[in-house]
Motif scaffolding. Structure first.
Motif, PDB file in Angstrom:
ATOM      1  N   HIS A  17      16.680   2.877  48.148  1.00  0.00           N
ATOM      2  CA  HIS A  17      15.928   3.113  46.913  1.00  0.00           C
ATOM      3  C   HIS A  17      16.796   3.076  45.668  1.00  0.00           C
ATOM      4  O   HIS A  17      16.270   3.199  44.551  1.00  0.00           O
ATOM      5  N   ARG A  18      18.105   2.906  45.821  1.00  0.00           N
ATOM      6  CA  ARG A  18      19.004   2.930  44.657  1.00  0.00           C
ATOM      7  C   ARG A  18      18.616   1.913  43.587  1.00  0.00           C
ATOM      8  O   ARG A  18      18.641   2.241  42.377  1.00  0.00           O
ATOM      9  N   PRO A  19      18.268   0.655  43.942  1.00  0.00           N
ATOM     10  CA  PRO A  19      17.933  -0.305  42.879  1.00  0.00           C
ATOM     11  C   PRO A  19      16.792   0.163  41.980  1.00  0.00           C
ATOM     12  O   PRO A  19      16.875   0.023  40.759  1.00  0.00           O
ATOM     13  N   VAL A  20      15.728   0.720  42.560  1.00  0.00           N
ATOM     14  CA  VAL A  20      14.621   1.167  41.716  1.00  0.00           C
ATOM     15  C   VAL A  20      15.025   2.390  40.903  1.00  0.00           C
ATOM     16  O   VAL A  20      14.608   2.553  39.749  1.00  0.00           O
ATOM     17  N   LEU A  21      15.867   3.243  41.456  1.00  0.00           N
ATOM     18  CA  LEU A  21      16.328   4.418  40.714  1.00  0.00           C
ATOM     19  C   LEU A  21      17.192   3.993  39.528  1.00  0.00           C
ATOM     20  O   LEU A  21      17.054   4.529  38.420  1.00  0.00           O
ATOM     21  N   MET A  22      18.085   3.021  39.737  1.00  0.00           N
ATOM     22  CA  MET A  22      18.888   2.498  38.632  1.00  0.00           C
ATOM     23  C   MET A  22      17.992   1.814  37.604  1.00  0.00           C
ATOM     24  O   MET A  22      18.218   1.917  36.387  1.00  0.00           O
ATOM     25  N   GLY A  23      16.956   1.132  38.101  1.00  0.00           N
ATOM     26  CA  GLY A  23      16.027   0.466  37.188  1.00  0.00           C
ATOM     27  C   GLY A  23      15.314   1.450  36.282  1.00  0.00           C
ATOM     28  O   GLY A  23      15.177   1.236  35.085  1.00  0.00           O
TER      29      GLY A  23
END
Length: 298
Positions: A17-23
């Motif tokens: 889920h890191r990409p959406v959290l960074m997004g």
């Protein structure tokens, strides 16, 4: 006990889920370093959470990240931080390649992380910005946003409408044709680097604006320049002064083509243009070295 080849399922879940959290964090803050700090804090919250009580990990992580980003925004506003000259977001690499959905993905991406949109989002309250980002960039239903932010659905709809109207009224309308934008970017680079005023004037719209972000740490205009004459003359003057051992690299930042200027192999500045009707309507120059650190690392 795990072996060196085994992985922690909870770490894997977070990384998924890191990409959406960074997004979410980047769109909330417009600063890569702050977004990374927020995501790291979300990881600490996740690692210490009672996993048995977390029924939906993605919703939990987005909720924590959004709230942390809102808190960070409030802290920045409360400190009343003054910034020397115009402010632009920290540039974000956004390469998307290799799928049939590239064109559609790029259009959506450019609309949600473009420099022009992120500048407008700075004028929203932290709550309005959270609602706008979750709704417009990630398509969350109103009821789900309400659950994430502890607000009723009706209140969320009202916030979303107000934020959307604010953004629509203030953000300029530019075309997101990647082929035309890249072509104009390359022609702009050739004319600007060569000090070709006539060539620049042929590319610039009469009402073009140039926004330079240096944070007072490099040379750049301390006010927005307006009009093809002023912008063209500034760019020619900058080319005449030049930088030592200069090189240029075309790359994709914030959903569109950009030019990285290198001096002695180190990032000196980033240029990006917005286009409409076959002309350049906005020129962005980022020279604050703090905002080029990730490009330097890359």
């Amino acid at each position: 006990m795990t072996t060196e080849t085994e992985t922690d399922p909870e770490t894997d879940l977070f990384e998924e889920h890191r990409p959406v959290l960074m997004g979410v964090a980047y769109r909330m803050l417009g600063r890569v370093a702050d977004a990374e700090d927020v995501v790291q804090e979300a990881w600490l919250r996740w690692s210490g959470a009672d996993r048995a009580a977390v029924r939906e990990p993605r919703a939990y992580l987005v909720r924590v990240t959004t709230r942390l980003a809102m808190d960070r925004l409030r802290q920045i506003k409360a400190r009343g931080e003054s910034y020397v000259g115009p402010w632009l977001p920290e540039p974000l690499a956004t390469d998307v390649a290799g799928t049939a959905q590239d064109a559609e993905q790029r259009a959506v991406l450019a609309d949600s992380v473009s420099l022009a949109v992120l500048v407008v989002l700075e004028s929203l309250s932290p709550l309005e910005r959270a609602v706008f980002v979750l709704r417009e960039a990630f398509g969350y239903p109103y009821a789900e946003i309400g659950a994430l932010l502890d607000r009723g659905e009706a209140a969320v709809r009202q916030l979303a409408g107000r934020a959307r109207r604010h953004v629509e009224e203030r953000r300029p309308r530019y075309e997101v044709d990647p082929v035309q934008r890249r072509d104009l970017t390359e022609r702009f680079l050739a004319a600007a680097a060569g000090g070709d005023l006539a060539g620049l004037m042929a590319l610039l719209a009469p009402d073009v604006r140039l926004v330079g972000d240096s944070g007072g740490k490099s040379r750049a205009p301390l006010r927005v320049l307006e009009g093809a004459g002023k912008v063209g003359r500034f760019l020619v003057g900058a080319a005449e002064k030049g930088v030592a051992d200069v090189a240029f690299r075309l790359l994709e930042l914030n959903g569109g083509p950009a030019v990285l200027v290198l001096s002695g192999g180190r990032p000196d500045s980033v240029f990006q243009v917005d286009v409409a009707g076959g002309h350049i309507h906005a020129v962005y120059i980022i020279r604050n070295p703090d905002k080029l650190r990730l490009l330097a690392a890359a």
